[in-house]
Design an enzyme around this catalytic site. Structure first.
Site, short mmCIF file in Angstrom:
data_model
loop_
_atom_site.label_atom_id
_atom_site.label_comp_id
_atom_site.label_asym_id
_atom_site.label_seq_id
_atom_site.Cartn_x
_atom_site.Cartn_y
_atom_site.Cartn_z
N GLU A 268 0.81 -1.01 0.13
CA GLU A 268 0.19 0.27 0.44
C GLU A 268 0.99 1.36 -0.28
OE1 GLU A 268 -2.61 -0.67 3.59
OE2 GLU A 268 -3.50 -1.65 2.33
N ASP A 347 -8.21 -8.78 4.08
CA ASP A 347 -8.72 -8.34 4.83
C ASP A 347 -8.87 -7.97 5.68
OD1 ASP A 347 -7.01 -6.45 5.71
OD2 ASP A 347 -7.35 -4.36 4.43
N GLU A 375 -11.86 -2.13 12.36
CA GLU A 375 -12.42 -1.98 11.25
C GLU A 375 -13.36 -2.27 9.99
OE1 GLU A 375 -8.42 -1.73 8.83
OE2 GLU A 375 -9.11 -0.94 7.51
C1 GCU Z 1 -5.60 -2.01 5.82
C2 GCU Z 1 -6.55 -0.89 6.58
C3 GCU Z 1 -4.90 0.17 6.09
C4 GCU Z 1 -3.50 -0.70 6.95
C5 GCU Z 1 -3.52 -2.07 6.28
C6 GCU Z 1 -2.26 -2.84 7.06
O1 GCU Z 1 -5.65 -1.97 4.65
O2 GCU Z 1 -7.16 -0.46 6.05
O3 GCU Z 1 -5.50 0.91 7.16
O4 GCU Z 1 -2.75 0.26 7.21
O5 GCU Z 1 -4.72 -2.63 6.26
O6 GCU Z 1 -2.87 -3.29 7.54
O7 GCU Z 1 -1.52 -2.24 6.80
#
Ligand code: GCU
Length: 660
Positions: A268, A347, A375
């Protein structure tokens, strides 16, 4: 900011049955952790039994005796509690075992369980029992639903009374490691490994150490560039390796109680070894080599996938990514590297299959990562007790070997003989008075700790324990709260996205229904609904994800007929008219579960209302307010999901209920 004591809220007992034990204590060990254990026993004696506990001059005079023994069956973190002739002996090979034994005894005191004749031995299932806080240095918390951070504020590290209260709470349920900063390491958080924050972090680590907890930090893989001024973070570049070596030497000198680091790389948008054409083993190993002389551990996350997908592309499958990226590296990581694997391949959805990496990897240390920050499960505004889900995950047979093949076996080290492994939870805490926003969300924090210590404990049993410790030992309260907790995950699953499909949420903040919110987006999270049906084909004809499992599970998931129905839409595209084992069509199942789920929330609310006057008013009101919201919000979910699928399929509800 004030804070409460959650399940460590002690209430004075009226009876005097157990006073005799708490009159005098004798500890054979004088280490800081053993001193903490004695202090905790004293506090419990004072606040629960109203006795002032004194130090005994020898074991023979004591009502409670803390003994260090040499017994591998107990180990350094395990403990034995034994009552004989008016004396309770807490034995362990190590001080942490004595502390956990003391908290176990206190728990029995809170629950008013008999101490006479007590004889129990408990050893932790997992070597590492961690909390991962996603706290940022400005005080915000990524996916935080309980206020702000109590570790950071205004780019500074906070060390105060609450630091100790946190450590105490965590240790009371067996947590022995804590990562205090967000895995997305940006800005000043990159500098946590420098001198600048050394003093405060050392102080924090010393408080943690009193409770047997090791401090961990999340690390920025690009630190050699951002801090070191190098023009690369290439793990195979000698200068980069040398920079890490120096940096590790410095930080472990400054913070001797540091356990190591957690790393989110190539994930990400975070930097990682892919930039340099290197593998994740190269990336993790350069850090591991630098940390090894100090006993440091590198925990490397497997949440690596393409987050720039094209929704038109039906072959790329995010679910496959963890396995595709990490299986080829099995056996290539240093001994002090642990791969941290999210429980499912996507996730933290309300329902996912177990990640295919768990049971795939055979020669790599592994940690199971779960998320108690809710979440995707109601953000601590909805009640959602997650321990039953974690129990299913832990009990899942991977068929990776003839014998001990469950996820619990793998992450405990039983399957492959590993010593560095365990469980981690993305934490649900913040600086709200009650720590977790929703009072009932504390059951997830408590339950996670207790479960990671003892994976064979039951979800109901842990709920009862938590309720009794938190609200006092009133049978009606305990039973009612347990009932609500045990209904909550199934209810949430029913009124949100059906049969393992997930993701029908509002983008970014992830709260509330939005069926197409992620359907034409880049995140690889699709439901592929059309007028005939919905679901992702992950069989051989589809993305092939099902084939990443060992044969027994691959065969099961591959075939629509044998695929567990709760995961049907995760693995297959299914027509609305397909008949499930219940005899219902898929579309009717969607309608029915959504009505049921919203109905379950009404029942939970009625159950909670029956407790008015039986628990402190402040707590009663806080929960009541959230349940009122959950009641309305579950209807919103019900109506949006049902309406969406009615409009797609144009098949009416057999029961003629209102769909819009
Ligand atoms: C999810 C989450 C993010 C987090 C990511 C992770 O995508 O929405 O906020 O950073 O997981 O586990 O790194």
């Amino acid at each position: 900011m004030s804070y409460e004591n959650a399940w460590l809220t002690y209430r004075m007992r009226q009876d005097s049955r157990d006073k005799k034990y708490f009159s005098k204590v004798y500890a054979e060990d004088e280490s800081i952790v053993a001193v903490t254990a004695v202090k905790e026993l004293e506090r419990a004696g004072r606040e629960i039994l109203g006795v002032r506990m004194e130090q005994a001059g020898c074991a023979a005079e004591a009502g409670i005796c803390l003994r260090l023994v040499s017994d591998p069956a107990i180990g350094e973190e395990g403990y034995q509690l034994r009552e004989e002739e008016g004396c309770i002996t807490i034995s362990s090979e190590g001080a942490r075992g004595l502390l956990y034994g003391s908290f176990a005894l206190i728990r029995r005191l809170q629950m008013e369980l008999p101490l006479e004749g007590l004889c129990m031995l408990e050893t932790p299932s997992n070597p590492l029992r961690m909390l991962n806080h996603w706290d940022n240095m400005d005080g915000s918390i990524e996916r935080g639903y309980s206020g702000n951070s109590f570790f950071f504020k205004d780019e500074k590290v906070i060390v105060d009374e609450r630091t100790r209260a946190y450590a105490r709470m965590a240790a009371s349920v067996g947590i022995n490691a804590s990562v205090i900063n967000n895995v997305n390491v940006r800005g000043n958080a990159t500098k946590l490994i420098t001198e600048e924050y050394g003093k405060e972090l050392r102080e924090m680590s010393e408080i943690f150490a009193e409770y047997g907890i090791r401090l961990f930090l999340s690390l920025n893989f690009a630190a050699p560039m951002e801090l070191g001024g190098l023009d690369s973070a290439d793990p195979l570049d000698g200068q980069v390796a040398a920079w890490w070596k120096d940096t590790m030497e410095d930080i472990f000198r400054r913070i001797p109680n540091l356990g190591g680091f957690l790393v989110k790389a190539d994930s990400e948008g975070r930097p990682g070894p892919f930039t340099y054409g290197r593998t994740h083993a190269d990336g993790a190993n350069v850090l591991a080599d630098a940390a090894a002389p100090y006993g440091g551990i590198i925990i490397w996350r497997c949440f690596v996938y393409n987050c720039q997908q094209d929704w038109r592309d039906r072959k790329t499958d995010r679910a496959r990514a963890g396995y595709d990226n990490f299986m080829p590296l099995d056996g290539k990581f240093r001994d002090n590297v642990i791969l941290q694997i999210k429980n499912g391949p996507m996730d933290f959805q309300v329902r996912e299959p177990v990640s295919s990496l768990l049971g795939g990897l055979t020669d790599t240390n592994q940690i199971l990562e779960v998320q108690i920050a809710q979440e995707y499960t109601g953000q601590q505004r909805h009640v959602c007790y997650l321990i039953p889900m974690f129990k299913e995950i832990l009990g899942f047979h991977t068929y990776c070997c003839g014998g001990q093949d469950t996820v619990a076996d793998i992450v405990s080290g039983r399957t492959w003989g590993q010593k560095s492994c365990g469980m981690a939870a993305v934490a649900n805490t913040g600086n709200d008075d009650n720590w977790t926003g929703h009072d009932l969300a504390a059951a997830n924090l408590y339950g996670f700790g207790r479960l990671s210590f003892q994976t064979d404990a039951g979800a109901r049993e842990l709920a009862e324990e938590w309720a009794a410790c938190t609200f006092g030992n009133d049978r009606v309260v305990t039973e009612t709260v347990t009932k609500i907790l045990m209904m909550s995950w199934p209810a949430y699953e029913k009124y949100t996205a059906p049969l393992g499909i997930g993701w029908m949420v509002n983008p970014n903040h992830h709260y509330g229904p939005n069926v197409d919110g992620y359907e034409y987006d880049r995140w690889g999270t699709y439901h592929r609904a059309d007028h005939l049906g919905l679901g992702i084909d992950r069989s051989r004809q589809g993305t092939g994800y099902a084939q990443q499992y060992r044969k027994e599970n691959a065969d099961l998931y591959e075939d629509i007929k044998t695929c567990p129905e709760e995961l049907l839409l995760f693995f297959h595209y299914i027509p609305y008219t397909y008949r499930l084992k219940s005899g219902k069509t898929l579309i009717q199942h969607i309608y029915d579960t959504h009505f049921e789920g919203a109905g379950d929330v009404e029942s939970m609310d009625i159950l909670w209302s029956s407790l008015e006057g039986k628990i402190p008013e402040r707590v009663y009101k806080r929960v009541k307010e959230r349940l009122e919201h959950q009641k309305e919000h579950s209807k919103e979910w019900r109506d949006q999901i049902n309406t969406y699928f009615f409009r797609k399929s144009m098949i009416p509800d057999e029961k003629g209920r209102q769909i819009y």
